[in-house]
Design a protein around this motif. Structure first.
Motif, PDB file in Angstrom:
ATOM      1  N   VAL A  71       0.799  -1.214  -0.143  1.00  5.06           N
ATOM      2  CA  VAL A  71      -0.049  -0.102  -0.049  1.00  5.06           C
ATOM      3  C   VAL A  71       0.950   1.222   0.202  1.00  5.06           C
ATOM      4  N   GLN A  72       1.945   1.314   0.903  1.00  5.80           N
ATOM      5  CA  GLN A  72       2.905   2.384   0.998  1.00  5.80           C
ATOM      6  C   GLN A  72       3.720   2.673  -0.350  1.00  5.80           C
ATOM      7  N   GLN A  73       3.841   1.449  -0.945  1.00  5.68           N
ATOM      8  CA  GLN A  73       4.787   1.465  -2.266  1.00  5.68           C
ATOM      9  C   GLN A  73       3.776   2.224  -3.429  1.00  5.68           C
ATOM     10  N   TRP A  74       2.395   1.856  -3.320  1.00  2.17           N
ATOM     11  CA  TRP A  74       1.718   2.552  -4.239  1.00  2.17           C
ATOM     12  C   TRP A  74       1.249   4.022  -3.998  1.00  2.17           C
ATOM     13  N   LEU A  75       1.092   4.295  -2.791  1.00  2.00           N
ATOM     14  CA  LEU A  75       0.924   5.606  -2.418  1.00  2.00           C
ATOM     15  C   LEU A  75       1.966   6.399  -2.819  1.00  2.00           C
ATOM     16  N   GLU A 103      -2.474  -7.717 -14.245  1.00  2.00           N
ATOM     17  CA  GLU A 103      -2.997  -8.518 -15.013  1.00  2.00           C
ATOM     18  C   GLU A 103      -3.164  -9.941 -14.116  1.00  2.00           C
ATOM     19  N   ASP A 104      -2.720 -10.094 -13.112  1.00  2.00           N
ATOM     20  CA  ASP A 104      -3.064 -11.291 -12.044  1.00  2.00           C
ATOM     21  C   ASP A 104      -3.674 -10.998 -10.669  1.00  2.00           C
ATOM     22  N   LYS A 105      -4.207  -9.810 -10.741  1.00  2.00           N
ATOM     23  CA  LYS A 105      -4.771  -8.980  -9.448  1.00  2.00           C
ATOM     24  C   LYS A 105      -6.013  -8.415  -9.812  1.00  2.00           C
ATOM     25  N   VAL A 106      -6.717  -8.357  -8.528  1.00  2.00           N
ATOM     26  CA  VAL A 106      -8.015  -7.800  -8.398  1.00  2.00           C
ATOM     27  C   VAL A 106      -7.812  -6.260  -8.421  1.00  2.00           C
ATOM     28  N   TYR A 107      -7.002  -5.985  -7.224  1.00  2.00           N
ATOM     29  CA  TYR A 107      -6.507  -4.985  -6.783  1.00  2.00           C
ATOM     30  C   TYR A 107      -5.014  -4.687  -6.489  1.00  2.00           C
ATOM     31  N   LEU A 108      -4.632  -3.636  -6.278  1.00  2.00           N
ATOM     32  CA  LEU A 108      -3.231  -3.240  -6.355  1.00  2.00           C
ATOM     33  C   LEU A 108      -2.386  -4.200  -5.191  1.00  2.00           C
ATOM     34  N   THR A 109      -2.999  -4.457  -4.073  1.00  5.62           N
ATOM     35  CA  THR A 109      -2.276  -5.641  -3.123  1.00  5.62           C
ATOM     36  C   THR A 109      -2.752  -6.982  -3.350  1.00  5.62           C
ATOM     37  N   GLY A 110      -3.459  -7.159  -4.314  1.00  5.95           N
ATOM     38  CA  GLY A 110      -3.774  -8.813  -4.556  1.00  5.95           C
ATOM     39  C   GLY A 110      -5.504  -8.593  -4.569  1.00  5.95           C
ATOM     40  N   TYR A 111      -5.803  -9.144  -3.404  1.00  2.57           N
ATOM     41  CA  TYR A 111      -7.252  -9.526  -3.346  1.00  2.57           C
ATOM     42  C   TYR A 111      -8.068  -8.435  -2.434  1.00  2.57           C
ATOM     43  N   ASN A 112      -7.412  -7.655  -1.932  1.00  2.00           N
ATOM     44  CA  ASN A 112      -7.822  -6.510  -0.948  1.00  2.00           C
ATOM     45  C   ASN A 112      -7.850  -5.345  -1.421  1.00  2.00           C
ATOM     46  N   THR A 114      -7.851  -1.381  -0.979  1.00  6.39           N
ATOM     47  CA  THR A 114      -6.959  -0.458   0.004  1.00  6.39           C
ATOM     48  C   THR A 114      -7.143   0.877  -0.470  1.00  6.39           C
ATOM     49  N   LEU A 115      -6.505   1.711   0.475  1.00  9.71           N
ATOM     50  CA  LEU A 115      -6.410   3.367   0.075  1.00  9.71           C
ATOM     51  C   LEU A 115      -5.464   3.426  -1.151  1.00  9.71           C
ATOM     52  N   ALA A 116      -4.630   2.664  -1.316  1.00  9.27           N
ATOM     53  CA  ALA A 116      -3.846   2.633  -2.706  1.00  9.27           C
ATOM     54  C   ALA A 116      -4.789   2.693  -3.851  1.00  9.27           C
ATOM     55  N   ASP A 117      -5.763   1.837  -3.987  1.00 10.76           N
ATOM     56  CA  ASP A 117      -6.703   1.719  -5.074  1.00 10.76           C
ATOM     57  C   ASP A 117      -7.389   2.968  -5.241  1.00 10.76           C
ATOM     58  N   ILE A 118      -7.934   3.334  -4.124  1.00  8.79           N
ATOM     59  CA  ILE A 118      -8.977   4.654  -4.053  1.00  8.79           C
ATOM     60  C   ILE A 118      -7.893   5.809  -4.663  1.00  8.79           C
ATOM     61  N   LEU A 119      -6.536   6.238  -3.959  1.00 10.03           N
ATOM     62  CA  LEU A 119      -6.030   7.303  -4.444  1.00 10.03           C
ATOM     63  C   LEU A 119      -5.306   7.222  -5.946  1.00 10.03           C
ATOM     64  N   LEU A 120      -4.985   5.995  -6.346  1.00  8.82           N
ATOM     65  CA  LEU A 120      -4.643   5.713  -7.510  1.00  8.82           C
ATOM     66  C   LEU A 120      -5.640   5.946  -8.646  1.00  8.82           C
ATOM     67  N   TYR A 121      -7.007   5.752  -8.073  1.00 10.17           N
ATOM     68  CA  TYR A 121      -8.301   5.965  -9.084  1.00 10.17           C
ATOM     69  C   TYR A 121      -8.497   7.177  -9.248  1.00 10.17           C
ATOM     70  N   TYR A 122      -8.245   8.053  -8.030  1.00  8.48           N
ATOM     71  CA  TYR A 122      -8.467   9.478  -8.159  1.00  8.48           C
ATOM     72  C   TYR A 122      -7.286  10.177  -8.834  1.00  8.48           C
ATOM     73  N   GLY A 123      -6.173   9.783  -8.864  1.00  6.91           N
ATOM     74  CA  GLY A 123      -4.933  10.177  -9.645  1.00  6.91           C
ATOM     75  C   GLY A 123      -4.951  10.056 -11.119  1.00  6.91           C
ATOM     76  N   LEU A 124      -5.650   8.842 -11.578  1.00  5.46           N
ATOM     77  CA  LEU A 124      -5.797   8.556 -13.111  1.00  5.46           C
ATOM     78  C   LEU A 124      -6.979   8.967 -13.545  1.00  5.46           C
TER      79      LEU A 124
END
Length: 149
Positions: A71-75, A103-112, A114-124
């Protein structure tokens, strides 16, 4: 989307009552949150993590040590790679790399989720909308041109 707008959306999605006041500081417009209980907080990811904790939804920060690190990495990726990049080539490369990673993941951390998914969405979001709108009008103009030819 400006950082203050992103943080307000995050507050809403976390179920927090609106009440935080955000400002921006410096040339890069770094978001700042003045807290009631102490010093002001600076930076999109710092403030976002604070809001997650305030909402008692710390699972959004990761549940294992490895997931927390991811999560920290993606933030960090959001702030260093997405913010400030606006050239078409940069965005194309970012989206291509992200697509490969997911490609082989549902979310950035795998299957959960997280905040990383939210902020990446907002950024993109602004880039995706731009691509969709540009593509849509490109198709419409081609159709009109073919009709007129």
């Amino acid at each position: 989307m400006a950082a203050a707008a992103e943080l307000s959306l995050l507050e809403k999605s976390l179920g927090l009552s609106k009440g935080n006041k955000y400002s921006a500081q410096g040339e890069r417009q770094i978001p700042v949150l003045q807290t009631n209980n102490g010093p002001s907080l600076r930076g999109l990811t710092t403030i976002a993590a604070h809001l997650v904790k305030q909402a008692n939804k710390e699972y959004l920060l990761g549940s294992t040590a490895e997931e927390k690190a991811i999560v920290q990495q993606w933030l960090e990726y959001r702030v260093t790679q997405i913010d400030g990049h606006s050239s078409k080539n940069d965005i194309h490369t970012l989206l291509k790399d992200l697509n490969s990673y997911l490609e082989d993941k549902v979310y950035l951390t795998g299957y959960n989720f997280t905040l990383a998914d939210i902020l990446l969405y907002y950024g993109l979001h602004r880039f995706i909308v731009s691509i969709i709108v540009t593509g849509f009008f490109s198709v419409v103009f081609r159709m009109i041109f073919k009709t007129l030819s």
